[in-house]
Each structure stands twice: as C-alpha cells, then as structure tokens.
Scaffold this motif. Structure first.
Motif, PDB file in Angstrom:
ATOM      1  N   LYS A  22       0.834  -1.201   0.000  1.00  0.00           N
ATOM      2  CA  LYS A  22       0.000   0.000   0.000  1.00  0.00           C
ATOM      3  C   LYS A  22       0.868   1.250   0.000  1.00  0.00           C
ATOM      4  CE  LYS A  22      -3.665   2.435   2.468  1.00  0.00           C
ATOM      5  NZ  LYS A  22      -4.587   2.405   3.617  1.00  0.00           N
ATOM      6  N   LYS A  23       1.874   1.268   0.834  1.00  0.00           N
ATOM      7  CA  LYS A  23       2.780   2.421   0.887  1.00  0.00           C
ATOM      8  C   LYS A  23       3.438   2.634  -0.475  1.00  0.00           C
ATOM      9  CE  LYS A  23       6.664   4.296   3.446  1.00  0.00           C
ATOM     10  NZ  LYS A  23       7.624   4.103   4.527  1.00  0.00           N
ATOM     11  N   GLU A  24       3.884   1.560  -1.112  1.00  0.00           N
ATOM     12  CA  GLU A  24       4.499   1.648  -2.438  1.00  0.00           C
ATOM     13  C   GLU A  24       3.500   2.167  -3.470  1.00  0.00           C
ATOM     14  OE1 GLU A  24       7.749   1.547  -4.762  1.00  0.00           O
ATOM     15  OE2 GLU A  24       7.825   0.626  -2.785  1.00  0.00           O
ATOM     16  N   ALA A  25       2.305   1.599  -3.472  1.00  0.00           N
ATOM     17  CA  ALA A  25       1.273   1.999  -4.439  1.00  0.00           C
ATOM     18  C   ALA A  25       0.917   3.476  -4.291  1.00  0.00           C
ATOM     19  CB  ALA A  25       0.034   1.127  -4.264  1.00  0.00           C
ATOM     20  N   LEU A  26       0.712   3.919  -3.079  1.00  0.00           N
ATOM     21  CA  LEU A  26       0.312   5.309  -2.855  1.00  0.00           C
ATOM     22  C   LEU A  26       1.444   6.293  -3.162  1.00  0.00           C
ATOM     23  CD1 LEU A  26      -1.877   4.980   0.359  1.00  0.00           C
ATOM     24  CD2 LEU A  26      -2.603   5.042  -2.041  1.00  0.00           C
ATOM     25  N   SER A  27       2.689   5.838  -3.069  1.00  0.00           N
ATOM     26  CA  SER A  27       3.829   6.722  -3.355  1.00  0.00           C
ATOM     27  C   SER A  27       3.901   7.118  -4.833  1.00  0.00           C
ATOM     28  CB  SER A  27       5.140   6.057  -2.924  1.00  0.00           C
ATOM     29  OG  SER A  27       5.517   5.040  -3.837  1.00  0.00           O
TER      30      SER A  27
ATOM     31  N   GLY B 179      -8.195   8.196  -9.490  1.00  0.00           N
ATOM     32  CA  GLY B 179      -9.428   7.828  -8.829  1.00  0.00           C
ATOM     33  C   GLY B 179      -9.243   7.791  -7.323  1.00  0.00           C
ATOM     34  N   ARG B 180     -10.355   7.656  -6.635  1.00  0.00           N
ATOM     35  CA  ARG B 180     -10.322   7.544  -5.173  1.00  0.00           C
ATOM     36  C   ARG B 180      -9.625   6.263  -4.751  1.00  0.00           C
ATOM     37  NH1 ARG B 180     -16.162   9.771  -3.060  1.00  0.00           N
ATOM     38  NH2 ARG B 180     -15.973  11.769  -4.125  1.00  0.00           N
ATOM     39  N   ILE B 181      -9.053   6.310  -3.588  1.00  0.00           N
ATOM     40  CA  ILE B 181      -8.417   5.135  -3.003  1.00  0.00           C
ATOM     41  C   ILE B 181      -9.521   4.231  -2.470  1.00  0.00           C
ATOM     42  CG2 ILE B 181      -6.910   4.345  -1.146  1.00  0.00           C
ATOM     43  CD1 ILE B 181      -5.499   7.171  -1.473  1.00  0.00           C
ATOM     44  N   LYS B 182      -9.548   3.005  -2.949  1.00  0.00           N
ATOM     45  CA  LYS B 182     -10.549   2.014  -2.537  1.00  0.00           C
ATOM     46  C   LYS B 182      -9.885   1.062  -1.550  1.00  0.00           C
ATOM     47  CE  LYS B 182     -13.503   3.632  -5.525  1.00  0.00           C
ATOM     48  NZ  LYS B 182     -14.683   4.359  -5.153  1.00  0.00           N
ATOM     49  N   GLU B 183     -10.313   1.125  -0.304  1.00  0.00           N
ATOM     50  CA  GLU B 183      -9.697   0.332   0.759  1.00  0.00           C
ATOM     51  C   GLU B 183     -10.178  -1.116   0.792  1.00  0.00           C
ATOM     52  OE1 GLU B 183      -7.196   1.191   2.560  1.00  0.00           O
ATOM     53  OE2 GLU B 183      -7.174   3.373   2.424  1.00  0.00           O
ATOM     54  N   LYS B 184     -11.226  -1.422   0.022  1.00  0.00           N
ATOM     55  CA  LYS B 184     -11.773  -2.777  -0.041  1.00  0.00           C
ATOM     56  C   LYS B 184     -11.952  -3.153  -1.502  1.00  0.00           C
ATOM     57  CE  LYS B 184     -14.295  -2.347   4.267  1.00  0.00           C
ATOM     58  NZ  LYS B 184     -15.569  -2.413   4.950  1.00  0.00           N
ATOM     59  N   PRO B 185     -11.960  -4.448  -1.807  1.00  0.00           N
ATOM     60  CA  PRO B 185     -12.228  -4.875  -3.190  1.00  0.00           C
ATOM     61  C   PRO B 185     -13.559  -4.289  -3.670  1.00  0.00           C
ATOM     62  CG  PRO B 185     -11.478  -6.723  -1.886  1.00  0.00           C
ATOM     63  CD  PRO B 185     -11.706  -5.589  -0.924  1.00  0.00           C
ATOM     64  N   ILE B 186     -13.590  -3.924  -4.945  1.00  0.00           N
ATOM     65  CA  ILE B 186     -14.793  -3.336  -5.533  1.00  0.00           C
ATOM     66  C   ILE B 186     -14.897  -3.789  -6.991  1.00  0.00           C
ATOM     67  CG2 ILE B 186     -13.570  -1.193  -6.115  1.00  0.00           C
ATOM     68  CD1 ILE B 186     -16.236   0.282  -5.624  1.00  0.00           C
ATOM     69  N   GLY B 187     -16.109  -4.034  -7.440  1.00  0.00           N
ATOM     70  CA  GLY B 187     -16.313  -4.466  -8.827  1.00  0.00           C
ATOM     71  C   GLY B 187     -15.499  -5.712  -9.142  1.00  0.00           C
ATOM     72  N   PRO B 188     -14.769  -5.707 -10.243  1.00  0.00           N
ATOM     73  CA  PRO B 188     -13.987  -6.888 -10.607  1.00  0.00           C
ATOM     74  C   PRO B 188     -12.655  -6.984  -9.859  1.00  0.00           C
ATOM     75  CG  PRO B 188     -13.660  -5.206 -12.254  1.00  0.00           C
ATOM     76  CD  PRO B 188     -14.709  -4.678 -11.280  1.00  0.00           C
ATOM     77  N   HIS B 189     -12.336  -5.979  -9.062  1.00  0.00           N
ATOM     78  CA  HIS B 189     -11.001  -5.867  -8.468  1.00  0.00           C
ATOM     79  C   HIS B 189     -10.907  -6.627  -7.140  1.00  0.00           C
ATOM     80  CE1 HIS B 189     -10.340  -3.085 -11.671  1.00  0.00           C
ATOM     81  NE2 HIS B 189     -11.431  -2.429 -11.306  1.00  0.00           N
TER      82      HIS B 189
END
Length: 107
Positions: free
Chosen positions: A15-20, A33-43
């Motif tokens: 998460k730290k790497e991704a957000l950096s 896009g917004r940060i999605k803290e939980k799985p959503i849709g196909p993700h």
C-alpha cells in the motif's frame, strides 16, 4: 485512446508503495481515482485507478513497469462500451497477474 491502470496492494508495505506513485502520475497528466480500501467491482484487492491517454501512455507505462517486482498493476484500454472486453482482451499486467471477478460484467 483512453487507458486505465489499477494499482493494487495486498498488505501495508505494498500500500505504501502503491500510494507513493500518485504524485508522479498526477504531475504527468494522469487523472487519479479515489483510493478504494476494499475490493470493488472486478477488483480483488484494495486499489486506485489511474486514467491516462495516448499523450502520456509511454511515460505512464514505463514508469509503472519499474514497480513490477513490488506490486500488481492492471493496464487496460477504455473503449467506453465494453467493460468486460477492456478488462480481458484489452488488458495486460505489470507484476503478478491477479484473478479478476469478471462475473460483475455479466448483467
């Protein structure tokens, strides 16, 4: 052509790497896009979406490729009419390929 990147994380280190990556992507013409803290849709994992186009495609994809050993990133076309196609035929992965929940497109 429009494109999306979905940048995933499975733990706090990823998460730290991704957000950096967000500031560099923003500063190079990407929509974020917004940060999605939980799985959503196909993700299958938390993530955020990056929107880019042919003008910055080479930069974005070369930049993201640097993180292939650290996080999973889905790159896909956004043709605007067929989400399932975009996430399958129009998609490729940087890093570990994840299994998407494609059933969400069967409506």
């Amino acid at each position: 052509m429009q494109y999306h990147a979905h940048i995933y994380w499975e733990n706090d280190t990823e998460k730290k790497e991704a957000l950096s990556l967000r500031l560099t992507l923003h500063d190079n013409g990407c929509g974020l896009g917004r940060i999605k803290e939980k799985p959503i849709g196909p993700h299958p994992f938390p993530m955020y979406q990056v929107m880019y186009d042919t003008n910055n495609k080479n930069f974005v994809e070369n930049y993201l490729q640097r993180f292939s050993k650290k996080i999973s990133i889905l790159l896909h076309e956004d043709i605007g009419t067929d989400n399932k196609r975009d996430h399958t035929e129009g998609a490729r992965w940087i890093g570990k390929k994840l299994k998407l929940n494609l059933e969400v497109f069967d409506y």
